[in-house]
Design an enzyme around this catalytic site. Structure first.
Site, PDB file in Angstrom:
ATOM      1  N   GLU A   9     -13.952   0.704  38.405  1.00  0.00           N
ATOM      2  CA  GLU A   9     -14.038   1.891  39.118  1.00  0.00           C
ATOM      3  C   GLU A   9     -14.339   2.880  38.952  1.00  0.00           C
ATOM      4  O   GLU A   9     -15.308   4.013  39.321  1.00  0.00           O
ATOM      5  CB  GLU A   9     -12.422   2.398  39.860  1.00  0.00           C
TER       6      GLU A   9
ATOM      7  N   GLU B  43      -7.467  -6.853  40.300  1.00  0.00           N
ATOM      8  CA  GLU B  43      -5.710  -6.045  40.583  1.00  0.00           C
ATOM      9  C   GLU B  43      -4.633  -7.090  41.951  1.00  0.00           C
ATOM     10  O   GLU B  43      -3.008  -6.971  41.601  1.00  0.00           O
ATOM     11  CB  GLU B  43      -6.180  -5.153  41.325  1.00  0.00           C
TER      12      GLU B  43
ATOM     13  N   ALA C 286      -7.005  -0.430  34.012  1.00  0.00           N
ATOM     14  CA  ALA C 286      -5.476   0.738  33.743  1.00  0.00           C
ATOM     15  C   ALA C 286      -5.108   0.030  32.512  1.00  0.00           C
ATOM     16  O   ALA C 286      -4.695  -1.733  33.309  1.00  0.00           O
ATOM     17  CB  ALA C 286      -5.140   0.317  35.314  1.00  0.00           C
TER      18      ALA C 286
ATOM     19  N   GLY D   8      -9.979  -0.729  37.114  1.00  0.00           N
ATOM     20  CA  GLY D   8     -10.216   0.933  36.903  1.00  0.00           C
ATOM     21  C   GLY D   8     -11.328   1.116  36.320  1.00  0.00           C
ATOM     22  O   GLY D   8     -12.106   2.037  36.333  1.00  0.00           O
TER      23      GLY D   8
HETATM   24  N1  CO8 Z   1      -4.475  -3.275  29.775  1.00  0.00           N
HETATM   25  C1  CO8 Z   1      -3.261  -3.562  28.371  1.00  0.00           C
HETATM   26  N2  CO8 Z   1      -4.410  -4.387  27.888  1.00  0.00           N
HETATM   27  C2  CO8 Z   1      -5.138  -5.206  27.675  1.00  0.00           C
HETATM   28  C3  CO8 Z   1      -5.549  -4.721  29.604  1.00  0.00           C
HETATM   29  C4  CO8 Z   1      -4.834  -3.932  29.913  1.00  0.00           C
HETATM   30  N3  CO8 Z   1      -6.031  -3.806  30.954  1.00  0.00           N
HETATM   31  N4  CO8 Z   1      -7.087  -5.898  29.420  1.00  0.00           N
HETATM   32  C5  CO8 Z   1      -7.109  -6.506  27.649  1.00  0.00           C
HETATM   33  N5  CO8 Z   1      -5.830  -5.639  26.913  1.00  0.00           N
HETATM   34  C6  CO8 Z   1      -5.762  -5.661  25.543  1.00  0.00           C
HETATM   35  C7  CO8 Z   1      -5.291  -7.359  25.779  1.00  0.00           C
HETATM   36  O1  CO8 Z   1      -3.499  -7.447  26.399  1.00  0.00           O
HETATM   37  C8  CO8 Z   1      -5.253  -7.849  24.052  1.00  0.00           C
HETATM   38  O2  CO8 Z   1      -4.487  -7.023  23.516  1.00  0.00           O
HETATM   39  P1  CO8 Z   1      -3.483  -7.809  21.964  1.00  0.00           P
HETATM   40  O3  CO8 Z   1      -4.413  -8.279  21.331  1.00  0.00           O
HETATM   41  O4  CO8 Z   1      -2.451  -7.233  22.084  1.00  0.00           O
HETATM   42  O5  CO8 Z   1      -2.470  -9.246  23.079  1.00  0.00           O
HETATM   43  C9  CO8 Z   1      -6.553  -6.788  23.592  1.00  0.00           C
HETATM   44  O6  CO8 Z   1      -6.336  -6.047  25.139  1.00  0.00           O
HETATM   45  C10 CO8 Z   1      -7.794  -7.765  24.226  1.00  0.00           C
HETATM   46  O7  CO8 Z   1      -7.809  -8.737  24.920  1.00  0.00           O
HETATM   47  P2  CO8 Z   1      -7.254 -10.413  25.411  1.00  0.00           P
HETATM   48  O8  CO8 Z   1      -6.649 -11.094  24.665  1.00  0.00           O
HETATM   49  O9  CO8 Z   1      -6.816 -10.599  26.440  1.00  0.00           O
HETATM   50  O10 CO8 Z   1      -9.207 -10.849  25.034  1.00  0.00           O
HETATM   51  P3  CO8 Z   1     -10.353 -11.872  25.843  1.00  0.00           P
HETATM   52  O11 CO8 Z   1     -11.233 -11.659  25.354  1.00  0.00           O
HETATM   53  O12 CO8 Z   1      -9.301 -13.138  26.376  1.00  0.00           O
HETATM   54  O13 CO8 Z   1     -10.095 -11.507  27.278  1.00  0.00           O
HETATM   55  C11 CO8 Z   1      -9.655 -10.158  29.650  1.00  0.00           C
HETATM   56  C12 CO8 Z   1     -10.624 -10.637  28.002  1.00  0.00           C
HETATM   57  C13 CO8 Z   1     -10.913 -11.055  30.523  1.00  0.00           C
HETATM   58  C14 CO8 Z   1     -11.082  -8.415  29.662  1.00  0.00           C
HETATM   59  C15 CO8 Z   1      -8.690 -10.340  29.543  1.00  0.00           C
HETATM   60  O14 CO8 Z   1      -8.244  -9.469  28.805  1.00  0.00           O
HETATM   61  C16 CO8 Z   1      -8.209  -9.538  30.794  1.00  0.00           C
HETATM   62  O15 CO8 Z   1      -8.560 -10.393  31.550  1.00  0.00           O
HETATM   63  N6  CO8 Z   1      -7.361  -8.320  31.079  1.00  0.00           N
HETATM   64  C17 CO8 Z   1      -7.013  -7.364  31.700  1.00  0.00           C
HETATM   65  C18 CO8 Z   1      -8.058  -7.054  32.844  1.00  0.00           C
HETATM   66  C19 CO8 Z   1      -6.860  -6.853  34.833  1.00  0.00           C
HETATM   67  O16 CO8 Z   1      -6.534  -7.426  35.159  1.00  0.00           O
HETATM   68  N7  CO8 Z   1      -7.181  -5.833  34.947  1.00  0.00           N
HETATM   69  C20 CO8 Z   1      -7.395  -4.869  35.810  1.00  0.00           C
HETATM   70  C21 CO8 Z   1      -6.346  -3.826  35.723  1.00  0.00           C
HETATM   71  S1  CO8 Z   1      -6.191  -3.773  37.001  1.00  0.00           S
HETATM   72  C22 CO8 Z   1      -6.219  -1.805  37.761  1.00  0.00           C
HETATM   73  O17 CO8 Z   1      -7.270  -1.675  36.774  1.00  0.00           O
HETATM   74  C23 CO8 Z   1      -6.012  -0.907  38.718  1.00  0.00           C
HETATM   75  C24 CO8 Z   1      -6.939  -0.013  38.249  1.00  0.00           C
HETATM   76  C25 CO8 Z   1      -5.236   1.181  39.621  1.00  0.00           C
HETATM   77  C26 CO8 Z   1      -3.998   1.412  38.999  1.00  0.00           C
HETATM   78  C27 CO8 Z   1      -3.278   2.387  39.690  1.00  0.00           C
HETATM   79  C28 CO8 Z   1      -2.361   2.883  37.908  1.00  0.00           C
HETATM   80  C29 CO8 Z   1      -0.931   2.772  38.756  1.00  0.00           C
END
Ligand code: CO8
Length: 257
Positions: free
Chosen positions: A111, A131, A63, A108
């Site tokens: 999921e 999460e 998400a 997500g």
């Molecule tokens: N949300 C928003 N932006 C994201 C997300 C995300 N989940 N994942 C990556 N991005 C963005 C980064 O911020 C970055 O943006 P920018 O270039 O503007 O800085 C761009 O995508 C590229 O990402 P990275 O530079 O971080 O790329 P890397 O190759 O270095 O890393 C990763 C890749 C390991 C995947 C890393 O991006 C990461 O850890 N992302 C987050 C993963 C995460 O924690 N996901 C879980 C989110 S929580 C969730 O899904 C809850 C679901 C239920 C929600 C209920 C609703 C309220």
């Protein structure tokens, strides 16, 4: 659609999450597009199977954390409910849905893959429920679908450690059904989609419903449910055709009737 690509080719619907700059993170706009696309898919008789994938290097990295960070508890709950609506629609749609997991399937994203009927992963795919590291828990059905797919212990392990696992490990624990070389992922997904699409559509839809609904029932109720759904398939014209084709040693021509 602005946040996804949707096209139909040879009876297969291709849904591609298309926010590669944010690793296809699911914000409200993406969720709204997904809901609309699957509503369209549900009503479209020409679509026999669906493949869901992500544009670029990620399937879906979760998400949208930037969006969630701005939401209060009530707004977060609304986003969560929207996510559940999308996942439940994908799970209920009377067509097979295959996730072609091309890269990160996190939070997500994992999921979303789990709401699909079958998951095929690229060798490069990575899975996690990260999460708890953000102070939340899976909120698009993950606490429930992960436990149902891989068992309670492994679900707790993944959710509590937030550990990222490889495609090979996801295959080992039963989170994905197949693993393919990255360049062969889509071909493999299309092959599976076409195999399923060649079968009787009513049989596929009733099998999906019997498995999904029966899974949450006790065995007695589930077998009753199978009897009811089986009867619907048994009364179909495609049953007559499928069995006649077998006896006449020819390929069946199913009509979805
Ligand atoms: N949300 C928003 N932006 C994201 C997300 C995300 N989940 N994942 C990556 N991005 C963005 C980064 O911020 C970055 O943006 P920018 O270039 O503007 O800085 C761009 O995508 C590229 O990402 P990275 O530079 O971080 O790329 P890397 O190759 O270095 O890393 C990763 C890749 C390991 C995947 C890393 O991006 C990461 O850890 N992302 C987050 C993963 C995460 O924690 N996901 C879980 C989110 S929580 C969730 O899904 C809850 C679901 C239920 C929600 C209920 C609703 C309220």
């Amino acid at each position: 659609y602005e946040n996804i690509k949707y096209e139909v080719s040879e009876g297969i619907g291709y849904v591609t999450i298309n926010r590669p700059k944010a690793l296809n993170a699911l914000n409200m706009d993406v969720l709204t597009d997904l809901y609309a696309a699957f509503t369209e898919i549900e009503a479209d008789e020409t679509v026999k199977a669906v493949i869901v994938t992500g544009e670029g290097k990620a399937f879906v990295a979760g998400a949208d954390i930037a969006q969630m960070s701005q939401l209060n508890a009530l707004e977060g709950r609304e986003m969560m409910i929207m996510g559940h609506k999308v996942m439940n629609l994908i799970e209920a749609v009377e067509k097979p849905v295959i996730a072609a997991v091309n890269g990160f399937a996190l939070g997500g994203g994992c999921e979303l893959a789990m709401a699909c009927d079958i998951r095929i992963a690229s060798e490069k795919a990575k899975f996690a429920q990260p999460e708890v590291g953000l102070g939340i828990i899976p909120g698009f059905g993950g606490t429930q679908r992960l436990a149902r797919l891989v068992g309670k212990g492994m679900a707790k392990y993944m959710i509590m450690t937030a550990e990222m696992i490889s495609a090979a490990e996801a295959y080992r624990i039963g989170l994905v059904e197949k693993v393919a070389a990255p360049e062969e992922l889509m071909d493999e997904a299309v092959k599976v989609a076409k195999t399923i699409a060649s079968k009787a559509p009513i049989a596929i839809a009733t099998a999906k419903s019997a498995i999904n609904n029966g899974f949450d029932m006790d065995m007695k109720s589930a077998s009753k449910f199978e009897i009811e759904t089986f009867t619907a398939a048994f009364g179909s014209e495609d049953k007559t055709e499928g069995m006649a084709a077998f006896l006449e040693k020819r390929a069946p021509e199913f009509k979805n009737k």
